[in-house]
Design an enzyme around this catalytic site. Structure first.
Site, mmCIF file in Angstrom:
data_model
loop_
_atom_site.group_PDB
_atom_site.id
_atom_site.type_symbol
_atom_site.label_atom_id
_atom_site.label_comp_id
_atom_site.label_asym_id
_atom_site.label_seq_id
_atom_site.Cartn_x
_atom_site.Cartn_y
_atom_site.Cartn_z
ATOM 1 N N CYS A 48 0.843 -1.201 0.000
ATOM 2 C CA CYS A 48 0.000 0.000 0.000
ATOM 3 C C CYS A 48 0.875 1.246 0.000
ATOM 4 C CB CYS A 48 -0.905 -0.008 1.222
ATOM 5 S SG CYS A 48 -1.948 1.462 1.326
ATOM 6 N N CYS A 50 -0.182 4.364 0.572
ATOM 7 C CA CYS A 50 -0.765 5.504 1.287
ATOM 8 C C CYS A 50 0.242 6.081 2.270
ATOM 9 C CB CYS A 50 -2.075 5.115 1.977
ATOM 10 S SG CYS A 50 -1.902 4.567 3.675
ATOM 11 N N CYS A 53 0.192 4.516 6.537
ATOM 12 C CA CYS A 53 0.611 3.216 7.066
ATOM 13 C C CYS A 53 2.096 3.209 7.439
ATOM 14 C CB CYS A 53 0.361 2.123 6.021
ATOM 15 S SG CYS A 53 -1.343 1.564 6.005
#
Lengths: 191, 191
Positions: A48, A50, A53
């Protein structure tokens, strides 16, 4: 040299074991580590991009993140070290306040994924967890400052080579689940 | 029978003409229609599943939407009929207050796409505009109530058949542009 994605996949994605039934996540502290027992295999494991995180180092482009039913998650050592990173985020990330490692993320508000905790499988003390199967929020790695816009073609090509299909949102099945939850909440789809 | 996407593409995507240089958009009113002159071809034309864009009928799953530089957009008749649909939305959609047709959408705040107006090419009085090239916000058609979750595989298959690659966000180049804008605003990328 291949574009680096995440240490867990940079030498190839290692298939998980269908008999994997959990293990213990451990933070990075060399003394008094926080431990979290996970009593099941993880699901929807993915890399991921993003910006929220936890990642194993500052220049790592992607995190490795999966979900597990929250009733399979229990803090087994040093709960006093855990703090929520950002109380206003949808996912309440419980992190070790000493080493910064995110141990589990929980959704407390109404949401399609409420009841599922988000965990980082690389923290398991045992191998065999379900392998990552796609890449989410890929364009966001520009926002994290790890990647220049002109490097994105190479990143997406490497993800495809690893069979981690790149998406700039979540994967289509997960996006459909979120949309279905919203449609039911709005009353346009029978609950 | 093939899954219906939008009347402009349901019989196949018709290639645009490289010499197309604009035309006039007309609302659906039979008397005193609003007209908007567009002095250039459109770009980034696509079908979009988001719940905010204007669609030609209530059961149409996707809108057809593209951008053009805002200095190429001028209202040429009945500006008094135009009203902004939702003043708090990022895109200010100027719609005919009689027939409801969205004539152009403009971004007034700082944004990666500020300076580009969003228009519906199907409203042109002449043919030849750039053809749609991808499908955006596909999962959102569940939220609009036009599509059941179990119909999504068929929708995505039909989009691929039409060479309108389905995305649950915008296309990767556009998502990268937005992330680049954000990275510059945050100072992690040189402006």
């Amino acid at each position: 040299m291949a574009v680096k994605i995440h240490p867990s996949v940079d030498n190839g994605v290692k298939a998980g074991s269908s008999s994997f039934a959990g293990g213990t996540l451990k933070c990075k502290c060399t003394s008094d580590p926080v431990t979290v027992k996970i009593g099941a295999n993880v699901a929807f494991n993915h890399v991921c991009g993003c910006t929220q995180c936890w990642k194993p180092s500052q220049d790592t482009k992607f995190s490795l993140i999966a979900v597990v039913s929250k009733d399979k998650v229990s803090v087994t050592a040093h709960p006093e070290k855990l703090k929520v990173v950002n109380a206003s985020a949808t996912i309440q990330r419980h992190a070790c306040s000493v080493c910064g490692t995110h141990m589990y993320g929980r959704i407390e508000k109404d949401h399609a994924f409420k009841g599922l905790d988000f965990v980082h499988p690389e923290l398991f003390d045992v191998a065999g967890w379900e392998e990552p199967k796609f890449a989410a929020f890929v364009s966001s790695i520009i926002e994290s400052g790890t990647t220049k816009p002109e490097e994105m073609d190479g990143v997406r090509a490497r993800l495809k080579e690893l069979k981690l299909e790149p998406y700039d949102a979540l994967s289509p099945p997960l996006m459909d689940l979120i949309a279905t939850f919203t449609a039911k909440a709005k009353g346009v789809l029978a609950a």
